[in-house]
Design an enzyme around this catalytic site. Structure first.
Site, PDB file in Angstrom:
ATOM      1  N   GLY A 197       0.829  -1.209   0.000  1.00 22.27           N
ATOM      2  CA  GLY A 197       0.000   0.000   0.000  1.00 22.27           C
ATOM      3  C   GLY A 197       0.859   1.251   0.000  1.00 22.27           C
ATOM      4  O   GLY A 197       0.469   2.298  -0.509  1.00 22.27           O
ATOM      5  N   ASN A 198       2.074   1.115   0.564  1.00 24.75           N
ATOM      6  CA  ASN A 198       2.944   2.297   0.624  1.00 24.75           C
ATOM      7  C   ASN A 198       3.687   2.567  -0.681  1.00 24.75           C
ATOM      8  O   ASN A 198       4.446   3.524  -0.779  1.00 24.75           O
ATOM      9  CB  ASN A 198       3.914   2.196   1.799  1.00 24.75           C
ATOM     10  CG  ASN A 198       4.534   0.835   1.847  1.00 24.75           C
ATOM     11  OD1 ASN A 198       5.211   0.435   0.913  1.00 24.75           O
ATOM     12  ND2 ASN A 198       4.278   0.099   2.917  1.00 24.75           N
TER      13      ASN A 198
ATOM     14  N   LYS B 124      -5.829  -7.556  10.562  1.00 27.20           N
ATOM     15  CA  LYS B 124      -5.260  -6.856   9.398  1.00 27.20           C
ATOM     16  C   LYS B 124      -5.425  -5.336   9.545  1.00 27.20           C
ATOM     17  O   LYS B 124      -6.547  -4.834   9.607  1.00 27.20           O
ATOM     18  CB  LYS B 124      -5.998  -7.360   8.155  1.00 27.20           C
ATOM     19  CG  LYS B 124      -5.847  -6.501   6.946  1.00 27.20           C
ATOM     20  CD  LYS B 124      -4.825  -7.069   6.006  1.00 27.20           C
ATOM     21  CE  LYS B 124      -4.590  -6.119   4.855  1.00 27.20           C
ATOM     22  NZ  LYS B 124      -3.205  -6.014   4.501  1.00 27.20           N
TER      23      LYS B 124
ATOM     24  N   LYS C  54      -2.700  -9.153   0.944  1.00 28.47           N
ATOM     25  CA  LYS C  54      -2.290  -9.228  -0.466  1.00 28.47           C
ATOM     26  C   LYS C  54      -1.038 -10.086  -0.685  1.00 28.47           C
ATOM     27  O   LYS C  54      -0.839 -10.626  -1.778  1.00 28.47           O
ATOM     28  CB  LYS C  54      -2.098  -7.839  -1.071  1.00 28.47           C
ATOM     29  CG  LYS C  54      -0.900  -7.077  -0.556  1.00 28.47           C
ATOM     30  CD  LYS C  54       0.224  -7.012  -1.535  1.00 28.47           C
ATOM     31  CE  LYS C  54       1.460  -6.340  -1.045  1.00 28.47           C
ATOM     32  NZ  LYS C  54       1.795  -6.191   0.344  1.00 28.47           N
TER      33      LYS C  54
ATOM     34  N   LYS D 170       4.207 -11.567   4.936  1.00 28.22           N
ATOM     35  CA  LYS D 170       5.148 -11.543   3.804  1.00 28.22           C
ATOM     36  C   LYS D 170       6.062 -12.763   3.849  1.00 28.22           C
ATOM     37  O   LYS D 170       6.280 -13.437   2.853  1.00 28.22           O
ATOM     38  CB  LYS D 170       6.006 -10.262   3.828  1.00 28.22           C
ATOM     39  CG  LYS D 170       5.216  -9.007   3.571  1.00 28.22           C
ATOM     40  CD  LYS D 170       6.136  -7.801   3.418  1.00 28.22           C
ATOM     41  CE  LYS D 170       5.376  -6.526   3.680  1.00 28.22           C
ATOM     42  NZ  LYS D 170       4.153  -6.365   2.895  1.00 28.22           N
TER      43      LYS D 170
END
Ligand code: ADP
Ligand code: MG
Length: 321
Positions: free
Chosen positions: A14-15, A131, A210, A272
């Site tokens: 998102g960043n 989340k 994601k 991740k």
């Protein structure tokens, strides 16, 4: 005609759109995208490309916007995820189009695909929101909001439920598009979460991580490299602490141990690492976690943290971890 045979999936955080300390204006978001997208445009000369992206800040902002508006009906979270797929898909696609033109690549077909991701309605995650989405709050602000909050590495954030992705509904279509040399932007924001109801799908209030959706996508379309690009150079031990140490590589066994020791925060670095491990373990593919600045370097095996089966495998010949 592209000769590339290997498929590279890039998962943008998102960043990639809203950097630390920014408000997140649309101008900022478009400007920020140039850095990763320019590299991806260059990589498209050598690889078949799939781009997936997060939506944490954007979907949280949409939720806030609608909670502060009382004149139109409210929409469920899954619809907001669909909205962010459209919004961010458009932003990535148009930026990519410009960058490809700039490189003189004028005939590369690209497409953003609305994608559903099946989740299990009995996933234990439905009982425990983990989340982080939306803006970062101070401890004082966090105490006065009417929804679940958690302290994250970035500060206090609202949390929503985040079940594991089970399968990408459009996997066959994505595979076909890749075979036809399209660059495909898909599974944005982890995909629109749906549960199966007989032969139909029903949307459900959640936001899928994601990175985990990206690993599932990599598995189901048969990708070769799964790259996660975020706002840190890679995976660190004792992150934010005095003995912080970024790793160039980590074996599956070490990663397992570091997870147990609590080195990776849930909702940020933990998914991740788990996503990268899953792809290496189940598919024997290459997984690397790197910064938005270093996407090309990481593909070349010269940056980021590579998740490997064992110590002999680092692509640039290094064997240390
Ligand atoms: P993205 O939007 O790219 O998914 P996240 O905020 O979810 O970004 O995850 C990246 C963040 O993970 C970093 O900014 C950092 O604050 C946090 N983090 C937590 N644990 C670690 C760790 N062990 N090593 C590196 N970063 C970590
Ligand atoms: Mg994240």
């Amino acid at each position: 005609m592209k000769r590339a045979t290997k498929t590279l999936i890039v998962a943008l955080g998102g960043n990639a759109l809203i950097r630390k300390g920014q408000k997140g204006t649309i101008e900022e978001q478009f400007e920020n995208l140039k850095l990763p997208i320019r590299q991806i445009a260059r990589l498209s000369r050598k690889y078949k490309i799939i781009i997936t992206h997060g939506n944490g800040p954007q979907v949280g902002n949409l939720l806030l916007q609608q909670e502060n508006c009382h004149t139109v009906p409210k929409l469920p979270l899954e619809i907001l995820v669909a909205q962010t797929q459209g919004q961010i898909g458009y932003m990535i696609e148009s930026t990519l189009d410009s960058e490809l033109m700039e490189l003189g690549i004028n005939t590369q077909p690209l497409v953003s695909l609305i994608s559903y991701v099946v989740v299990d309605e009995n996933d234990p995650a439905f009982k425990n929101p983990l989340k982080p989405i939306g803006p970062v709050y101070s401890e004082k602000e966090a105490a006065s909001v009417p929804y679940p909050m958690r302290k994250t590495a970035k500060g206090y954030r609202r949390v929503v439920v985040s079940p594991k992705p089970v399968s990408i509904v459009e996997k066959r279509e994505i595979k076909k598009l890749i075979e036809m040399n399209f660059i495909v932007i898909c599974c944005g924001g982890g995909g629109i979460p749906v549960i199966r109801e007989g032969r139909a799908f029903q949307g459900i209030d959640a936001v899928i991580d994601k990175d985990l959706a990206g690993a599932k996508l990599a598995e189901e379309v048969g990708a070769d490299i799964f790259l996660i690009a975020t706002d840190v150079q890679g995976v660190a031990l004792n992150y934010g602490g005095k003995n912080q140490k970024f790793l160039r590589s980590v074996t599956l066994e070490q990663a397992e141990r570091y997870i147990k020791e609590g080195h990776f925060a849930p909702g940020s670095m933990k998914p991740k690492i788990e996503a990268a491990m899953q792809f290496v373990l189940d598919c024997g593919g290459r997984s690397v976690i790197t910064s938005l600045e270093d996407i090309e370097q990481a593909v070349a095996g010269k940056a980021g943290t590579e998740v490997i089966q064992d110590v002999l495998e680092l692509p640039d010949g290094e064997s240390k971890t």
